[in-house]
Design an enzyme around this catalytic site. Structure first.
Site, PDB file in Angstrom:
ATOM      1  CG  HIS A   1       6.837  -2.886  -1.100  1.00  0.00           C
ATOM      2  ND1 HIS A   1       5.856  -3.827  -1.224  1.00  0.00           N
ATOM      3  CD2 HIS A   1       7.708  -3.114  -2.119  1.00  0.00           C
ATOM      4  CE1 HIS A   1       6.119  -4.607  -2.260  1.00  0.00           C
ATOM      5  NE2 HIS A   1       7.226  -4.189  -2.817  1.00  0.00           N
ATOM      6  CB  SER A   2       4.368  -1.731  -4.156  1.00  0.00           C
ATOM      7  OG  SER A   2       3.579  -1.856  -5.300  1.00  0.00           O
TER       8      SER A   2
END
Length: 183
Positions: A137-138
């Protein structure tokens, strides 16, 4: 736009290193010494590698699914996904250097993408995981892309949730999809 004094684009890693000091202590932890904070973490969630204590949450059985959180995040990001994903996989959520309950290294090199990947590799080796599914994520998505690029034989599948990129050239994984080349 992210510019450096010379007028060109500043590399993502440089920007990350500039932002790390002011953000590292905000919201992630208390001002207690690490040895005191560690008392609140279950012993089975700490993996020691090369003298560093790394926080790793594991659940379930099956093929390993390594989970890397975003910038200024922690394994806490995955608290609602783990119960679902651990039905079919051995989930392995790792707090990256500088985040969550992982001990903060002194060396600035540990906070670069290469330093983060070296820590992740050491944790996976210690856990006996050689091939795995990868979810990022990210910022963890950026690290996941880099890991898949550097070690494609280890990554069985790649799931990206809002991966951080410099929005320049598309990530390598998006350049070729089903044999079609994109530019």
């Amino acid at each position: 736009m992210n510019r450096n004094p010379g007028g060109g684009r500043r590399p993502f890693a440089t920007t990350l290193l500039l932002l790390l000091p002011p953000i590292a202590g905000v919201g992630c932890s208390s001002l207690k010494p690490y040895h005191e904070v560690l008392l609140s973490v279950p012993a089975n969630e700490i993996v020691e590698i090369e003298g560093q204590r790394v926080h790793v949450e594991q659940a379930g059985r099956g093929e390993p699914l390594v989970m890397l959180h975003g910038f200024a995040g922690s394994t806490f990001e995955f608290r609602k996904l783990v119960p679902l994903l651990s039905r079919d996989h051995r989930t392995v959520a790792i707090d990256l250097n500088g985040f969550g309950y992982t001990e903060r290294p002194v060396s600035p090199a540990a906070y670069t993408p290469e330093g983060q990947l070296a820590m992740i590799d050491a944790v996976l080796e210690k856990l006996g995981i050689s091939r795995f599914h990868l979810l990022g994520h990210s910022y963890g998505g950026s690290l996941s892309l880099l890991m898949a690029k550097n070690e494609p034989g280890r990554v069985k599948s790649l799931t990206l949730i809002s991966p951080a990129t410099d929005f320049g050239e598309p990530p390598f994984i998006l350049k070729t999809i089903n044999g079609r080349k994109f530019t």
